[in-house]
Write a protein that holds these residues in place. Sequence first.
Motif, PDB file in Angstrom:
ATOM      1  N   GLY A   9       0.805  -1.224   0.000  1.00 13.60           N
ATOM      2  CA  GLY A   9       0.000   0.000   0.000  1.00 13.60           C
ATOM      3  C   GLY A   9       0.832   1.266   0.000  1.00 13.60           C
ATOM      4  N   LYS A  10       2.132   1.136   0.228  1.00 14.14           N
ATOM      5  CA  LYS A  10       2.993   2.322   0.217  1.00 14.14           C
ATOM      6  C   LYS A  10       2.946   2.987  -1.160  1.00 14.14           C
ATOM      7  CE  LYS A  10       7.566   4.199   1.136  1.00 14.14           C
ATOM      8  NZ  LYS A  10       8.924   4.045   1.645  1.00 14.14           N
ATOM      9  N   THR A  11       2.813   4.306  -1.160  1.00 16.15           N
ATOM     10  CA  THR A  11       2.755   5.036  -2.430  1.00 16.15           C
ATOM     11  C   THR A  11       4.030   5.859  -2.606  1.00 16.15           C
ATOM     12  OG1 THR A  11       1.649   6.905  -1.387  1.00 16.15           O
ATOM     13  CG2 THR A  11       0.236   5.220  -2.385  1.00 16.15           C
ATOM     14  N   TYR A  12       4.286   6.235  -3.849  1.00 17.51           N
ATOM     15  CA  TYR A  12       5.473   7.026  -4.190  1.00 17.51           C
ATOM     16  C   TYR A  12       5.040   8.317  -4.879  1.00 17.51           C
ATOM     17  CZ  TYR A  12       8.079   3.005  -2.708  1.00 17.51           C
ATOM     18  OH  TYR A  12       8.606   2.009  -1.930  1.00 17.51           O
ATOM     19  N   PRO A  13       5.876   9.355  -4.833  1.00 20.15           N
ATOM     20  CA  PRO A  13       5.480  10.635  -5.433  1.00 20.15           C
ATOM     21  C   PRO A  13       5.132  10.491  -6.922  1.00 20.15           C
ATOM     22  CG  PRO A  13       7.473  10.896  -4.106  1.00 20.15           C
ATOM     23  CD  PRO A  13       7.196   9.423  -4.191  1.00 20.15           C
ATOM     24  N   THR A  14       4.107  11.223  -7.347  1.00 19.92           N
ATOM     25  CA  THR A  14       3.699  11.151  -8.751  1.00 19.92           C
ATOM     26  C   THR A  14       4.789  11.762  -9.634  1.00 19.92           C
ATOM     27  OG1 THR A  14       2.612  13.302  -8.667  1.00 19.92           O
ATOM     28  CG2 THR A  14       1.249  11.387  -8.176  1.00 19.92           C
ATOM     29  N   HIS A  15       4.778  11.351 -10.876  1.00 18.63           N
ATOM     30  CA  HIS A  15       5.753  11.866 -11.832  1.00 18.63           C
ATOM     31  C   HIS A  15       5.026  12.222 -13.122  1.00 18.63           C
ATOM     32  CE1 HIS A  15       8.849  11.584 -15.013  1.00 18.63           C
ATOM     33  NE2 HIS A  15       9.631  12.095 -14.085  1.00 18.63           N
ATOM     34  N   THR A  16       5.345  13.387 -13.673  1.00 20.00           N
ATOM     35  CA  THR A  16       4.748  13.771 -14.958  1.00 20.00           C
ATOM     36  C   THR A  16       5.817  13.732 -16.039  1.00 20.00           C
ATOM     37  OG1 THR A  16       3.058  15.099 -13.898  1.00 20.00           O
ATOM     38  CG2 THR A  16       3.478  15.549 -16.224  1.00 20.00           C
ATOM     39  N   TYR A  17       5.490  13.032 -17.115  1.00 19.21           N
ATOM     40  CA  TYR A  17       6.433  12.781 -18.210  1.00 19.21           C
ATOM     41  C   TYR A  17       5.866  13.395 -19.479  1.00 19.21           C
ATOM     42  CZ  TYR A  17       9.200  10.034 -21.570  1.00 19.21           C
ATOM     43  OH  TYR A  17      10.027   9.638 -22.596  1.00 19.21           O
ATOM     44  N   GLU A  18       6.652  14.234 -20.137  1.00 19.86           N
ATOM     45  CA  GLU A  18       6.231  14.810 -21.407  1.00 19.86           C
ATOM     46  C   GLU A  18       6.686  13.901 -22.543  1.00 19.86           C
ATOM     47  OE1 GLU A  18       6.935  18.992 -21.995  1.00 19.86           O
ATOM     48  OE2 GLU A  18       6.436  19.403 -19.900  1.00 19.86           O
ATOM     49  N   VAL A  19       5.725  13.457 -23.336  1.00 23.31           N
ATOM     50  CA  VAL A  19       6.005  12.484 -24.393  1.00 23.31           C
ATOM     51  C   VAL A  19       6.525  13.205 -25.635  1.00 23.31           C
ATOM     52  CG1 VAL A  19       5.035  10.663 -25.834  1.00 23.31           C
ATOM     53  CG2 VAL A  19       4.166  11.013 -23.504  1.00 23.31           C
ATOM     54  N   GLY A  20       7.791  13.028 -25.909  1.00 17.41           N
ATOM     55  CA  GLY A  20       8.410  13.682 -27.071  1.00 17.41           C
ATOM     56  C   GLY A  20       8.279  12.827 -28.322  1.00 17.41           C
ATOM     57  N   LYS A  21       7.989  13.470 -29.438  1.00 13.93           N
ATOM     58  CA  LYS A  21       7.827  12.747 -30.701  1.00 13.93           C
ATOM     59  C   LYS A  21       9.099  11.986 -31.077  1.00 13.93           C
ATOM     60  CE  LYS A  21       7.756  14.885 -34.789  1.00 13.93           C
ATOM     61  NZ  LYS A  21       7.258  15.745 -35.887  1.00 13.93           N
ATOM     62  N   GLU A  22      10.238  12.634 -30.902  1.00 14.17           N
ATOM     63  CA  GLU A  22      11.493  11.977 -31.282  1.00 14.17           C
ATOM     64  C   GLU A  22      11.812  10.813 -30.339  1.00 14.17           C
ATOM     65  OE1 GLU A  22      12.665  12.625 -34.147  1.00 14.17           O
ATOM     66  OE2 GLU A  22      11.537  14.482 -34.479  1.00 14.17           O
ATOM     67  N   LYS A  23      11.370  10.930 -29.079  1.00 22.45           N
ATOM     68  CA  LYS A  23      11.582   9.818 -28.125  1.00 22.45           C
ATOM     69  C   LYS A  23      10.748   8.611 -28.547  1.00 22.45           C
ATOM     70  CE  LYS A  23      13.470   7.953 -24.596  1.00 22.45           C
ATOM     71  NZ  LYS A  23      14.942   7.825 -24.481  1.00 22.45           N
ATOM     72  N   ILE A  24       9.517   8.878 -29.009  1.00 23.24           N
ATOM     73  CA  ILE A  24       8.677   7.783 -29.516  1.00 23.24           C
ATOM     74  C   ILE A  24       9.387   7.079 -30.666  1.00 23.24           C
ATOM     75  CG2 ILE A  24       6.564   7.240 -30.809  1.00 23.24           C
ATOM     76  CD1 ILE A  24       5.137   9.442 -29.223  1.00 23.24           C
ATOM     77  N   LYS A  25       9.934   7.876 -31.585  1.00 28.34           N
ATOM     78  CA  LYS A  25      10.607   7.287 -32.753  1.00 28.34           C
ATOM     79  C   LYS A  25      11.824   6.464 -32.324  1.00 28.34           C
ATOM     80  CE  LYS A  25       9.030  10.822 -35.985  1.00 28.34           C
ATOM     81  NZ  LYS A  25       9.382  11.809 -37.021  1.00 28.34           N
ATOM     82  N   GLU A  26      12.576   6.995 -31.372  1.00 30.01           N
ATOM     83  CA  GLU A  26      13.762   6.286 -30.860  1.00 30.01           C
ATOM     84  C   GLU A  26      13.352   4.946 -30.244  1.00 30.01           C
ATOM     85  OE1 GLU A  26      15.685   8.350 -27.655  1.00 30.01           O
ATOM     86  OE2 GLU A  26      17.280   6.876 -27.486  1.00 30.01           O
ATOM     87  N   TYR A  27      12.269   4.988 -29.440  1.00 25.66           N
ATOM     88  CA  TYR A  27      11.798   3.762 -28.786  1.00 25.66           C
ATOM     89  C   TYR A  27      11.298   2.756 -29.819  1.00 25.66           C
ATOM     90  CZ  TYR A  27       8.968   0.562 -26.060  1.00 25.66           C
ATOM     91  OH  TYR A  27       8.421  -0.590 -25.521  1.00 25.66           O
ATOM     92  N   ALA A  28      10.508   3.224 -30.801  1.00 24.98           N
ATOM     93  CA  ALA A  28       9.955   2.321 -31.823  1.00 24.98           C
ATOM     94  C   ALA A  28      11.085   1.640 -32.588  1.00 24.98           C
ATOM     95  CB  ALA A  28       9.048   3.094 -32.773  1.00 24.98           C
ATOM     96  N   LYS A  29      12.125   2.403 -32.930  1.00 23.76           N
ATOM     97  CA  LYS A  29      13.260   1.809 -33.649  1.00 23.76           C
ATOM     98  C   LYS A  29      13.988   0.805 -32.766  1.00 23.76           C
ATOM     99  CE  LYS A  29      13.891   5.718 -36.747  1.00 23.76           C
ATOM    100  NZ  LYS A  29      14.606   6.994 -36.895  1.00 23.76           N
TER     101      LYS A  29
END
Lengths: 145, 128
Positions: A9-29
């Motif tokens: 049940g222990k929780t951790y601080p929330t994190h907000t991540y901005e999804v970059g188009k080039e990061k998507i491409k890097e991951y897909a490749k």
Amino acid sequence: MSIDTKFIGKTYPTHTYEVGKEKIKEYAKAIKNNDPHYLDDDFAKKSKYGKIIAPPTFAVVFGAHLIEPVFMDKELNLNMAMLVHGEQELEFFEVVKAGDAITTTAKISDIKNKEKLDVISLELNSKNQHGKDVSRGTYTFVVRK
Amino acid sequence: MKIEQGQTFTGIEKVDKYRALYYAGASGDYNPIHIDPDFGKMVGLNGTILQGLCTLAFAAKTVTDWAGDPGKLKKIKCRFSAPVMIEDTISVQGTVTEMQAGRARVDLSVVNQSGEEVLQKVEAEVEI
């Protein structure tokens, strides 16, 4: 030493991540996925999504920012040398698009103490900037004793 | 595309020498077991192993290629049962086992070139 089940049940601080188009491409490749939904701007613009979208499993990229604090948690004190990734479950709701801001929360959803190993599960819930659920991930790690 | 119970589909991926490095960069998983062959040998492996989540991404790709729309994949799960080594070839086969409530349930077999299951209990759900 066993992982104390009091941490369920222990929780951790929330994190907000901005999804970059080039990061998507890097991951897909990196995952050898050449689907034009991820890589081709013109195709993506004409698709029903209107822009580049992320592969469903990209959820583990923004999810990783919540896993690290658990691994580094001094109170929980996981034996990282003995830890392996046992199981993974991912559920997908709204599609993640380039430019989204994804906010993720994490909690320890389960701890099981067995004779020779402990099992710890983390549940991550992610929403986009419109407050819509995008994914839920359950990460299960096995720690040998 | 018409999805029917019993339908099968396949995918195949060769784990090239640098795949774990590309995946490390893209995902942030730089655990030395994936990028440092000396470390791999030290812990009793024959070199580096691929990130399990990369293997799961290969399985997910097989499903989304078949479905034609990445947004139709609603769920995927697995157990990591054996390490995937560099130069392994991973074969994925999906079978539609159930159609219910607008979802197709797919069971996946994910094996290496020796037929060993590198992922087990691999299940996906696809919107129909």
